[in-house]
Design a protein around this motif. Structure first.
Motif, PDB file in Angstrom:
ATOM      1  N   THR A   1       0.838  -1.209   0.000  1.00 58.40           N
ATOM      2  CA  THR A   1       0.000   0.000   0.000  1.00 58.40           C
ATOM      3  C   THR A   1       0.870   1.255   0.000  1.00 58.40           C
ATOM      4  O   THR A   1       0.553   2.250  -0.638  1.00 58.40           O
ATOM      5  CB  THR A   1      -0.926  -0.010   1.233  1.00 58.40           C
ATOM      6  N   LEU A   2       1.984   1.176   0.718  1.00 60.24           N
ATOM      7  CA  LEU A   2       2.896   2.319   0.788  1.00 60.24           C
ATOM      8  C   LEU A   2       3.639   2.489  -0.527  1.00 60.24           C
ATOM      9  O   LEU A   2       4.067   3.585  -0.875  1.00 60.24           O
ATOM     10  CB  LEU A   2       3.901   2.054   1.926  1.00 60.24           C
ATOM     11  N   GLY A   3       3.802   1.376  -1.244  1.00 56.43           N
ATOM     12  CA  GLY A   3       4.519   1.417  -2.515  1.00 56.43           C
ATOM     13  C   GLY A   3       6.005   1.597  -2.320  1.00 56.43           C
ATOM     14  O   GLY A   3       6.651   2.336  -3.051  1.00 56.43           O
ATOM     15  N   ALA A   4       6.570   0.945  -1.295  1.00 52.33           N
ATOM     16  CA  ALA A   4       8.008   1.112  -1.042  1.00 52.33           C
ATOM     17  C   ALA A   4       8.607  -0.159  -0.460  1.00 52.33           C
ATOM     18  O   ALA A   4       7.949  -0.880   0.283  1.00 52.33           O
ATOM     19  CB  ALA A   4       8.215   2.265  -0.059  1.00 52.33           C
ATOM     20  N   ILE A   5       9.859  -0.409  -0.822  1.00 51.45           N
ATOM     21  CA  ILE A   5      10.594  -1.549  -0.256  1.00 51.45           C
ATOM     22  C   ILE A   5      11.519  -1.002   0.827  1.00 51.45           C
ATOM     23  O   ILE A   5      12.409  -0.199   0.542  1.00 51.45           O
ATOM     24  CB  ILE A   5      11.470  -2.242  -1.326  1.00 51.45           C
ATOM     25  N   PRO A   6      11.335  -1.426   2.067  1.00 50.26           N
ATOM     26  CA  PRO A   6      12.157  -0.841   3.135  1.00 50.26           C
ATOM     27  C   PRO A   6      13.524  -1.507   3.280  1.00 50.26           C
ATOM     28  O   PRO A   6      13.756  -2.599   2.759  1.00 50.26           O
ATOM     29  CB  PRO A   6      11.320  -1.152   4.384  1.00 50.26           C
ATOM     30  N   ILE A   7      14.408  -0.830   3.985  1.00 50.34           N
ATOM     31  CA  ILE A   7      15.625  -1.456   4.516  1.00 50.34           C
ATOM     32  C   ILE A   7      15.211  -1.911   5.911  1.00 50.34           C
ATOM     33  O   ILE A   7      14.621  -1.135   6.667  1.00 50.34           O
ATOM     34  CB  ILE A   7      16.764  -0.410   4.672  1.00 50.34           C
ATOM     35  N   ILE A   8      15.485  -3.167   6.263  1.00 51.90           N
ATOM     36  CA  ILE A   8      14.972  -3.692   7.539  1.00 51.90           C
ATOM     37  C   ILE A   8      16.101  -3.847   8.562  1.00 51.90           C
ATOM     38  O   ILE A   8      17.166  -4.381   8.247  1.00 51.90           O
ATOM     39  CB  ILE A   8      14.300  -5.075   7.320  1.00 51.90           C
ATOM     40  N   ARG A   9      15.866  -3.359   9.766  1.00 56.29           N
ATOM     41  CA  ARG A   9      16.808  -3.578  10.882  1.00 56.29           C
ATOM     42  C   ARG A   9      16.032  -4.224  12.036  1.00 56.29           C
ATOM     43  O   ARG A   9      14.883  -3.869  12.293  1.00 56.29           O
ATOM     44  CB  ARG A   9      17.392  -2.251  11.386  1.00 56.29           C
ATOM     45  N   CYS A  10      16.674  -5.161  12.740  1.00 61.45           N
ATOM     46  CA  CYS A  10      15.974  -5.782  13.876  1.00 61.45           C
ATOM     47  C   CYS A  10      16.982  -6.292  14.899  1.00 61.45           C
ATOM     48  O   CYS A  10      18.150  -6.516  14.585  1.00 61.45           O
ATOM     49  CB  CYS A  10      15.111  -6.942  13.391  1.00 61.45           C
ATOM     50  N   SER A  11      16.485  -6.478  16.122  1.00 61.52           N
ATOM     51  CA  SER A  11      17.349  -7.014  17.169  1.00 61.52           C
ATOM     52  C   SER A  11      17.488  -8.523  16.972  1.00 61.52           C
ATOM     53  O   SER A  11      16.615  -9.171  16.400  1.00 61.52           O
ATOM     54  CB  SER A  11      16.733  -6.715  18.537  1.00 61.52           C
ATOM     55  N   ARG A  12      18.575  -9.094  17.464  1.00 61.42           N
ATOM     56  CA  ARG A  12      18.820 -10.532  17.274  1.00 61.42           C
ATOM     57  C   ARG A  12      18.146 -11.362  18.364  1.00 61.42           C
ATOM     58  O   ARG A  12      17.947 -10.895  19.473  1.00 61.42           O
ATOM     59  CB  ARG A  12      20.329 -10.814  17.310  1.00 61.42           C
ATOM     60  N   GLY A  13      17.837 -12.605  17.990  1.00 59.60           N
ATOM     61  CA  GLY A  13      17.358 -13.566  18.977  1.00 59.60           C
ATOM     62  C   GLY A  13      15.977 -13.264  19.534  1.00 59.60           C
ATOM     63  O   GLY A  13      15.643 -13.662  20.637  1.00 59.60           O
ATOM     64  N   THR A  14      15.152 -12.530  18.769  1.00 55.11           N
ATOM     65  CA  THR A  14      13.821 -12.162  19.274  1.00 55.11           C
ATOM     66  C   THR A  14      12.768 -12.524  18.222  1.00 55.11           C
ATOM     67  O   THR A  14      13.108 -12.884  17.094  1.00 55.11           O
ATOM     68  CB  THR A  14      13.728 -10.639  19.503  1.00 55.11           C
ATOM     69  N   ALA A  15      11.510 -12.386  18.609  1.00 54.02           N
ATOM     70  CA  ALA A  15      10.421 -12.610  17.645  1.00 54.02           C
ATOM     71  C   ALA A  15      10.547 -11.603  16.495  1.00 54.02           C
ATOM     72  O   ALA A  15      10.215 -11.902  15.349  1.00 54.02           O
ATOM     73  CB  ALA A  15       9.080 -12.464  18.341  1.00 54.02           C
TER      74      ALA A  15
ATOM     75  N   LEU B   1      13.219   3.250   6.266  1.00 58.91           N
ATOM     76  CA  LEU B   1      13.841   2.296   7.175  1.00 58.91           C
ATOM     77  C   LEU B   1      12.721   1.635   7.978  1.00 58.91           C
ATOM     78  O   LEU B   1      11.821   2.319   8.460  1.00 58.91           O
ATOM     79  CB  LEU B   1      14.769   3.068   8.122  1.00 58.91           C
ATOM     80  N   LEU B   2      12.754   0.316   8.081  1.00 59.76           N
ATOM     81  CA  LEU B   2      11.795  -0.377   8.952  1.00 59.76           C
ATOM     82  C   LEU B   2      12.572  -0.912  10.157  1.00 59.76           C
ATOM     83  O   LEU B   2      13.488  -1.714   9.998  1.00 59.76           O
ATOM     84  CB  LEU B   2      11.119  -1.542   8.220  1.00 59.76           C
ATOM     85  N   VAL B   3      12.228  -0.417  11.334  1.00 56.92           N
ATOM     86  CA  VAL B   3      12.875  -0.896  12.559  1.00 56.92           C
ATOM     87  C   VAL B   3      11.906  -1.838  13.261  1.00 56.92           C
ATOM     88  O   VAL B   3      10.822  -1.425  13.678  1.00 56.92           O
ATOM     89  CB  VAL B   3      13.225   0.290  13.499  1.00 56.92           C
ATOM     90  N   LEU B   4      12.286  -3.107  13.360  1.00 61.43           N
ATOM     91  CA  LEU B   4      11.433  -4.086  14.042  1.00 61.43           C
ATOM     92  C   LEU B   4      11.960  -4.287  15.451  1.00 61.43           C
ATOM     93  O   LEU B   4      13.107  -4.710  15.636  1.00 61.43           O
ATOM     94  CB  LEU B   4      11.460  -5.418  13.285  1.00 61.43           C
ATOM     95  N   VAL B   5      11.145  -3.949  16.443  1.00 59.28           N
ATOM     96  CA  VAL B   5      11.587  -4.150  17.829  1.00 59.28           C
ATOM     97  C   VAL B   5      10.647  -5.114  18.541  1.00 59.28           C
ATOM     98  O   VAL B   5       9.487  -5.265  18.164  1.00 59.28           O
ATOM     99  CB  VAL B   5      11.691  -2.829  18.637  1.00 59.28           C
ATOM    100  N   ASP B   6      11.165  -5.743  19.552  1.00 60.18           N
ATOM    101  CA  ASP B   6      10.396  -6.713  20.310  1.00 60.18           C
ATOM    102  C   ASP B   6       9.871  -6.052  21.575  1.00 60.18           C
ATOM    103  O   ASP B   6      10.592  -5.289  22.222  1.00 60.18           O
ATOM    104  CB  ASP B   6      11.322  -7.885  20.672  1.00 60.18           C
ATOM    105  N   ARG B   7       8.626  -6.342  21.922  1.00 63.80           N
ATOM    106  CA  ARG B   7       8.031  -5.733  23.129  1.00 63.80           C
ATOM    107  C   ARG B   7       8.912  -5.961  24.360  1.00 63.80           C
ATOM    108  O   ARG B   7       8.961  -5.128  25.267  1.00 63.80           O
ATOM    109  CB  ARG B   7       6.638  -6.359  23.347  1.00 63.80           C
ATOM    110  N   ASN B   8       9.629  -7.086  24.385  1.00 65.76           N
ATOM    111  CA  ASN B   8      10.427  -7.419  25.572  1.00 65.76           C
ATOM    112  C   ASN B   8      11.580  -6.456  25.852  1.00 65.76           C
ATOM    113  O   ASN B   8      12.158  -6.506  26.929  1.00 65.76           O
ATOM    114  CB  ASN B   8      10.960  -8.852  25.472  1.00 65.76           C
TER     115      ASN B   8
END
Length: 641
Positions: free
Chosen positions: A202-216, A256-263
Motif C-alpha cells: 500500500t505504501l509502494g516502497a521496499i524498506p531497509i529492515i533492521r531488527c534485534s537478534r534472537g527475538t520474535a 527504514l523499517l525498525v522491528l523491535v520486540d516488546r520485551n
C-alpha cells in the motif's frame, strides 16, 4: 483451465496500491473524480468484521453515503436481495467467507459483484468462486475481483495496528507462552508478515529492515525479507513496479523499517501517563478511535427501593477531522482542560454576538427577508448567520471534549493518577523518591489494586538490582493486603531472570516532570473542570527505549544498544546476514514496528521526537494496541502458566 476461461469472461484479477485504496475500491476500483457534481452510483457495501475494522477509523457513515453507499452490511448477516443494485464486497479470503459469497451468487442477491479481498486470495479459492459463478450463471455479474492488500488498520496518519479481530492470536501472551510449539510460532509470524507485506504494498516502497537478534522481531524480519524478495524476483507479477512506486508516500528515498520486540521495554506499557490520548486509552473504553462513556442520569428523585436509573452509554469518534483532538491529543492533561475552557468561552462570546445583533435589529426569529433588507449591520449579521453551522460544529466538539475530559479527570482525582505518574517517572529516571514505595502501596486512598501493581512492576523492571527476598516478601504482603493479584509479578520475575536484564536494565533518561505547583486556581473559578488538588505537571521530552533505538538507526549513530542489529535489504540479489549497513546516509523516513504490542505513550514519544527533526517522518505500528489493564491481564495469564 477453467480459471483462464472464466478470466476471459470478465473476472479480472489484479492487485491495487496506494493509501487512498479504500475510496478507490468503493468507487468500483477507479480513482474517484474530484469535484464531480454528478450523483454517485448507489451501491451496497458488504464486509466482514475485519473489513469493518479497517473502514471504520477511516470513513464515517456520512463519507460512505457521499460515495454512494446506501447500505453497509455484515457478510454473515441475513440480507435481502436487492437485484438492481451493485454490491462491493470487502472481506478476508477465508473458507467461510468464500462459501457465503458463492451462496450470494447462487441466490442472485445483487445486480453485479465487485469482490475485494483484504489479503491475497489463493488460486484454489479463486477457482471456487469461478465455479460458483458458472454454476449460478452469474459470470457476467462478477464485475471485478481484486486483492486490496489492506490487511492492517490505520488509526492515525502516522499510526497503524495489524488487527483487532482475533488479536489474541498475535498477542504478547501468544508469542511469549512457555509451551508454544514451533508450528504455532510460525503461524503467528506468518500472520504478522502478511499484514506488514500488505502495508508496504500500500505504501509502494521496499524498506531497509533492521531488527534485534534472537527475538520474535528477528523472525518477522527474516520472513518479511524473504516475502518481499520473492515478490521482486517475479518481475511480471511484482507489486512494487511501475506506477505503484510513484504513488507511495516515500518516492524519493527508501524508508527504514525498525522491528523491535516488546520485551525490550515492559515498563512503558504499564506506565501511568499524562497526555490526553494516552490517558483516554488508559482509563476509558477507547477502541478504534471511538470512546464509549457511561453517563449516569443521576439518582435524584428516585424513590427508596426503586431501581437506580440506567446509565446512558454515549460514544464519540475522535478522528482526524476533530481539530481540537488533533491539536491536543499529545498535550499534558491540565493544558487540555484549560483549552476546552478557553474554547467554550470563545464560543459563548460568538454566540452572544449573534444573539445581540439579532435583538438590536429586532429580529427574534430566522426571518431571512427582514435580515437582508437592513443594510448597516447586514454584513456583520450575515457573516454571523452564515457561520452558524461552523459554530454548531464547534459547540459539538466542545461538548464532546468537555464530557471526555471530565470522565478522565474523574479517574485522575479518585485514583490520584498524577501522583502515580510523577512517582513512576522518578523510578524510571532513577531520581530521589520523596515517599517510600511501601507507603505508596499501603496508602488506601491512592489508586486501585491494579494501579499499585503497575507501580510495583515498573519498580521491579527498572531496578538494576532485584529486591532481596526479605524485601520482596514485604512488598508482596503489602500488595496482597491492597487486594492485588500477584500473578503478573511471577511472570515478570521469570522474564527478568531470563533476559538477564539485571545486568543492563533499560534506561529511561533522567529527567522527571516539573510540577508547577498544585492546580489551586490555575483556571478561572467559572471553569467546568474543578482541578483542585491535581498536580500541574509539565512534561520534559525524553526518549523512551523504542525512540532511542530509532534515533540510533535512523541517524546512523554507533551505539552498543543497536550496533549488532541485523540488516536486511530485500532489493539485494543475495541476502547477507550482517549487521553492517550498506547505506551510510541517515534516513528521512522510518517505520517503527513493535512485535508483541504497542501503546499510545510510545507513539506520542516518537511523534514528539520527530517534531524536532525537520523534513523527517516516522510511522508507528504494532501487532496489537493495548492499554495497561489489557497488558496486565496478559502478564497475569503468563504468570499462571
Amino acid at each position: 483451465m477453467l480459471f483462464n476461461q472464466v478470466n476471459e469472461e470478465g473476472l479480472t484479477y489484479e492487485p491495487l496500491e496506494s493509501g487512498v485504496a479504500l475510496k478507490r475500491m468503493l468507487n468500483f476500483n477507479v480513482p474517484p473524480v474530484k469535484n464531480s457534481t454528478g450523483e454517485p452510483v448507489w451501491k451496497v457495501l458488504i464486509y466482514d468484521r475485519f473489513g469493518q475494522d479497517i473502514i471504520s477509523p477511516l470513513l464515517s457513515v456520512k463519507e460512505l453515503r457521499d460515495m454512494g453507499i446506501t447500505l453497509h452490511l455484515l457478510l454473515h448477516s441475513d440480507r435481502d436481495p436487492i437485484p438492481d443494485v451493485p454490491a462491493v464486497y470487502f472481506v478476508m479470503p477465508t473458507e467461510e467467507n468464500i462459501d457465503r459469497m458463492c451462496q450470494d451468487l447462487r441466490n442472485q442477491l445483487y445486480e453485479s459483484y465487485y469482490l475485494n479481498f483484504i489479503s491475497a486470495i489463493s488460486r484454489s479459492k479463486l477457482e471456487d468462486i469461478a465455479n460458483a459463478a458458472i454454476g449460478a450463471n452469474a459470470v457476467a455479474q462478477v464485475a471485478k475481483v481484486f486483492d486490496q492488500y489492506l490487511n492492517f488498520i490505520t488509526l492515525e496518519d502516522d499510526m497503524f495496528v495489524l488487527c483487532n479481530q482475533n488479536k489474541e492470536l498475535v498477542s504478547y501472551r501468544a508469542i511469549n507462552r512457555p509451551d508454544i510449539t514451533d508450528t504455532e510460532m510460525e503461524t503467528i509470524m506468518d500472520t504478522i508478515v502478511d499484514s506488514l507485506f500488505c502495508f508496504f504494498v500500500t505504501l509502494g516502497a521496499i524498506p531497509i529492515i533492521r531488527c534485534s537478534r534472537g527475538t520474535a522481531a528477528e523472525m518477522v524480519a527474516v520472513k518479511l525479507d524473504k516475502k518481499l524478495r520473492e515478490n521482486l524476483r517475479d518481475a511480471r507479477n511484482s507489486l512494487f513496479t511501475g506506477d505503484t512506486l510513484g504513488a507511495g508516500q516515500f518516492s524519493f528515498q527508501r524508508p527504514l523499517l525498525v522491528l523491535v520486540d516488546r520485551n525490550i521495554d515492559l515498563a512503558t506499557p504499564l506506565h501511568h501517563t499524562w497526555t490526553y490520548q494516552a490517558l483516554v486509552h488508559d482509563v476509558l473504553d477507547f477502541h478504534l478511535n471511538r470512546v464509549n462513556l457511561e453517563e449516569s442520569t443521576g439518582t435524584e428523585g428516585t424513590p427508596a427501593g426503586a431501581r437506580p436509573k440506567k446509565k446512558n452509554k454515549k460514544s464519540y469518534d475522535l478522528t482526524a477531522s476533530d481539530k481540537f483532538w488533533q491539536k491536543h491529543k499529545g498535550s499534558p492533561f491540565p493544558e487540555v482542560a484549560e483549552s476546552v475552557q478557553q474554547e467554550l468561552e470563545s464560543y459563548r462570546a460568538q454566540e452572544d454576538e449573534v444573539k445581540r445583533l439579532k435583538s438590536i435589529m429586532g429580529i427574534e426569529g430566522e426571518d431571512e427577508g427582514a435580515i437582508s433588507m437592513l443594510s448597516d449591520n447586514t454584513a456583520k449579521l450575515t457573516s454571523a448567520v452564515s457561520s452558524l453551522p461552523e459554530l454548531l460544529e464547534k459547540k459539538r466538539l466542545i461538548d464532546l471534549h468537555t464530557n471526555v475530559a471530565t470522565a478522565v479527570l474523574e479517574h485522575i482525582k479518585t485514583r490520584k493518577l498524577d501522583v502515580y505518574f510523577e512517582y513512576e517517572e522518578k523510578i524510571m529516571s532513577k531520581s530521589t523518591l520523596d515517599k517510600s514505595l511501601l507507603d505508596m502501596i499501603s496508602d488506601p486512598d491512592a489508586g486501585t489494586p491494579e494501579d499499585k501493581m503497575r507501580l510495583f512492576l515498573i519498580y521491579y523492571i527498572s531496578s538494576s538490582q532485584a529486591p532481596s527476598e526479605i524485601d520482596l516478601d514485604q512488598y508482596k504482603k503489602a500488595l496482597m493486603d491492597a487486594g492485588c493479584n500477584l500473578a503478573p509479578l511471577s511472570y515478570i520475575k521469570q522474564w527478568k531472570a531470563f533476559t538477564k536484564m539485571a545486568s543492563a536494565p533499560t534506561s529511561y533518561g533522567n529527567s522527571t516532570p516539573k510540577p508547577l505547583g498544585l492546580f489551586s486556581r490555575v483556571m478561572n473559578t467559572g471553569s467546568q473542570f474543578v482541578m483542585e488538588g491535581v498536580k500541574n505537571l509539565v512534561l520534559k521530552q525524553q526518549n523512551l527505549p523504542v525512540t532511542r533505538i530509532l534515533d540510533n538507526l535512523m541517524e546512523m549513530k554507533s551505539n552498543p544498544e543497536t550496533d549488532d542489529y541485523r540488516y536486511f535489504d530485500p532489493k539485494m540479489l543475495r541476502g547477507s546476514d550482517s549487521s553492517v549497513p550498506r547505506n551510510k546516509n541517515p534516513f528521512q523516513e522510518a517505520i517503527v514496528f513493535v512485535v508483541g504490542g504497542g501503546n499510545y505513550i510510545e507513539y506520542q514519544n516518537l511523534i514528539d521526537y520527530i517534531k524536532g527533526k525537520q523534513g523527517k517522518h516516522v510511522l508507528y505500528g504494532c501487532s496489537e494496541l493495548f492499554n495497561a489493564t489489557q497488558f496486565i491481564k496478559q502478564l497475569s495469564q503468563l504468570g499462571q502458566n
